[in-house]
Design an enzyme around this catalytic site. Structure first.
Site, PDB file in Angstrom:
ATOM      1  N   TYR A 249     -71.297 -70.400  31.389  1.00 41.25           N
ATOM      2  CA  TYR A 249     -70.999 -70.557  32.757  1.00 41.25           C
ATOM      3  C   TYR A 249     -72.445 -69.229  32.896  1.00 41.25           C
ATOM      4  CZ  TYR A 249     -68.592 -68.828  36.685  1.00 41.25           C
ATOM      5  OH  TYR A 249     -67.715 -68.317  37.852  1.00 41.25           O
TER       6      TYR A 249
ATOM      7  N   ASP B 156     -79.439 -65.819  30.355  1.00 43.31           N
ATOM      8  CA  ASP B 156     -78.616 -65.058  31.678  1.00 43.31           C
ATOM      9  C   ASP B 156     -78.108 -63.774  30.752  1.00 43.31           C
ATOM     10  OD1 ASP B 156     -76.369 -64.746  32.079  1.00 43.31           O
ATOM     11  OD2 ASP B 156     -75.423 -66.205  32.986  1.00 43.31           O
TER      12      ASP B 156
ATOM     13  N   LYS C 213     -72.923 -57.487  35.780  1.00 45.00           N
ATOM     14  CA  LYS C 213     -72.113 -56.316  34.891  1.00 45.00           C
ATOM     15  C   LYS C 213     -72.640 -54.509  34.486  1.00 45.00           C
ATOM     16  CE  LYS C 213     -70.029 -60.197  33.467  1.00 45.00           C
ATOM     17  NZ  LYS C 213     -68.356 -60.012  34.088  1.00 45.00           N
TER      18      LYS C 213
HETATM   19  N1  HOZ Z   1     -66.658 -64.496  35.459  1.00 43.49           N
HETATM   20  C1  HOZ Z   1     -65.141 -63.445  34.854  1.00 43.49           C
HETATM   21  C2  HOZ Z   1     -64.744 -64.761  33.688  1.00 43.49           C
HETATM   22  N2  HOZ Z   1     -65.674 -64.718  33.006  1.00 43.49           N
HETATM   23  C3  HOZ Z   1     -64.040 -63.749  35.564  1.00 43.49           C
HETATM   24  C4  HOZ Z   1     -64.597 -62.076  36.501  1.00 43.49           C
HETATM   25  C5  HOZ Z   1     -63.105 -61.831  37.379  1.00 43.49           C
HETATM   26  O1  HOZ Z   1     -62.224 -62.133  37.519  1.00 43.49           O
HETATM   27  O2  HOZ Z   1     -63.610 -60.453  37.625  1.00 43.49           O
END
Ligand code: HOZ
Length: 440
Positions: free
Chosen positions: A152, A247, A280
């Site tokens: 992803y 990524d 992050k």
């Molecule tokens: N991108 C996250 C899942 N892999 C979710 C991020 C969120 O809901 O804070």
């Protein structure tokens, strides 16, 4: 003040907040996985967090293994980070003009990730990945891109795509609202499948701008790209003038100080990607992400080059203060040694609990990131991840939640341990799993 780890009697505030939220916010949440749709039940509305714990709207305490989906590597409310953010807030929230702190953060990132000569700061991982792809296309003058099933890279249109019917055809959208024409240049391949990768390059090689990969895929729980597969990705990209884009939104500063690329470089001498997407941990919990690469590629970006990219809140002064304070803490001696050991003690404890009770279970971790599967063997690709018994995962998830242990509410998400998790937190987690496995 420590709030009690018990649920007060009476109607649940989590439930009433969820009902209110659903009236105004689609699904009651601002990011889908938070809605607990995969596991069922009521999402926990977080009231406050400290260290390795958070408290929900009913006052119940949880050991947090999500850490805001990765950023909170120091735990919640680390004093040095709080102090830096408070000081930055007093100086101003946003200027839309450059600041010294942006330069300092760029210097830190480039120092810690040797493959980067230049970086651009943005506000989210999605924005960073989307911009990296535009830059790769602009720099190579090519349109096609490769991604892997189960990886992803945020929700940019061109990346919301699943495999087409074969290697000659490109992907199909995975979201309504993405026109097929938008993904017609995205080729989706199976993770860790060397023969398919070779075939794709043989068919399309010199027209592929970039290959984007999560080196340790944290969006199909935790699946590593094998060393031979990664080596082949590097060789084929080099041979065809395709940019290898890592990524590292999840893995950057999370699995090691130099990110997953430094982990691969231990086994593949001289290994480095051409571009890297970060997020992050570099924001420490604030909206901050980045993408970077060689000077030659990065100088294609506006205002120097022809590839446009911009953002009002890019390099935000409060976010950069938070990110810088976080990056300074993680460079302290033994930080990753201790974090890795703690994460390993969690996964080995869970494994032992499962094997003592005859439950199929396998697990892996690197630095402060981990995954586990209710399977006998670690999966190598998305299709195998999806063979997990999801009702069994959901029962496990809820049993842990009842015991005050908060894992990601979906079986295809990775978990995160922070420097604030103590041996007692790990022990409590393993004991809860053992109790549940014994009842299974
Ligand atoms: N991108 C996250 C899942 N892999 C979710 C991020 C969120 O809901 O804070």
């Amino acid at each position: 003040m420590e709030l009690p780890n018990t649920k007060p009697s009476g109607p649940s505030r989590n439930e009433s907040l969820f009902q209110r939220a659903k009236q105004l916010i689609p699904g009651g949440v601002n990011s889908p996985v938070r809605a607990f749709k995969a596991v069922g039940g009521t999402p926990r509305f977080v009231q406050r967090a400290a260290g390795a714990h958070f408290w929900d709207a009913d006052g119940k305490r949880y050991i947090d293994y999500i850490g805001s989906w990765g950023p909170m590597i120091l735990g919640h409310g680390h004093p040095a980070v709080v102090e830096a953010v408070q000081a930055a807030l007093l100086e101003g929230f946003s200027f839309g003009a450059p600041t010294e702190r942006e330069v300092e953060l760029a210097e830190e990132i480039v120092k810690l990730v040797p493959s980067l000569e230049m970086v651009r700061l943005v506000s989210s991982g999605t924005e960073a990945a989307m911009s990296a792809i535009r830059l790769a296309r602009g720099a190579t003058g090519r349109s096609k891109i490769i991604k892997f099933e189960g990886c992803y890279h945020g929700h940019a249109d061109a990346l919301l795509v699943k495999a087409g019917s074969g290697l000659a055809t490109f992907g199909n959208p995975t979201s309504a609202g993405v026109p097929p024409e938008v993904v017609q240049h995205t080729l989706v391949l199976e993770y860790n499948h060397i023969a398919q990768l070779e075939e794709a390059f043989a068919l399309h090689g010199n027209t592929i701008a970039c290959l984007m990969i999560e080196p340790i895929a944290g969006n199909m729980n935790f699946v590593r790209a094998s060393i031979p597969f990664m080596k082949r990705c590097r060789e084929l990209c080099t041979a065809h003038g395709t940019l290898l884009v890592f990524d590292e939104v999840m893995t950057g500063f999370r699995v090691a100080l130099g990110g997953a690329q430094s982990v691969y470089a231990r086994s593949i001498p001289g290994f480095k990607p051409d571009m890297t997407v970060l997020g992050k941990v570099i924001g420490g919990g604030m909206p901050l992400a980045a993408f970077g690469g060689s000077r030659q590629v990065m100088e294609q970006l506006a205002p120097m080059g022809p590839v446009y990219q911009a953002g009002t809140l890019s390099g935000n002064p409060v976010a950069t203060a938070c990110g810088l304070a976080t990056l300074r803490e993680i460079q302290k001696p033994d930080f990753y040694h201790t974090l890795s050991a703690r994460t390993r003690s969690l996964v080995t404890g869970l494994s032992a609990a499962a094997s003592q009770t005859g439950v199929p279970f396998c697990t892996d971790s690197e630095g402060g990131m981990f995954g586990f599967f209710l399977l006998d063997q670690l999966p190598q690709n998305y299709a195998t991840v999806m063979t997990t018994d999801s009702p069994a995962f959901n029962r496990f998830f809820h049993a842990m939640l009842d015991d005050g242990i908060y894992y990601a509410p979906a079986l295809y998400e990775a978990g995160f341990v922070s420097a604030a998790h103590t041996a007692a937190d790990i022990e409590a987690t393993v004991s809860a799993a053992h109790r549940y496995f014994s009842r299974m």
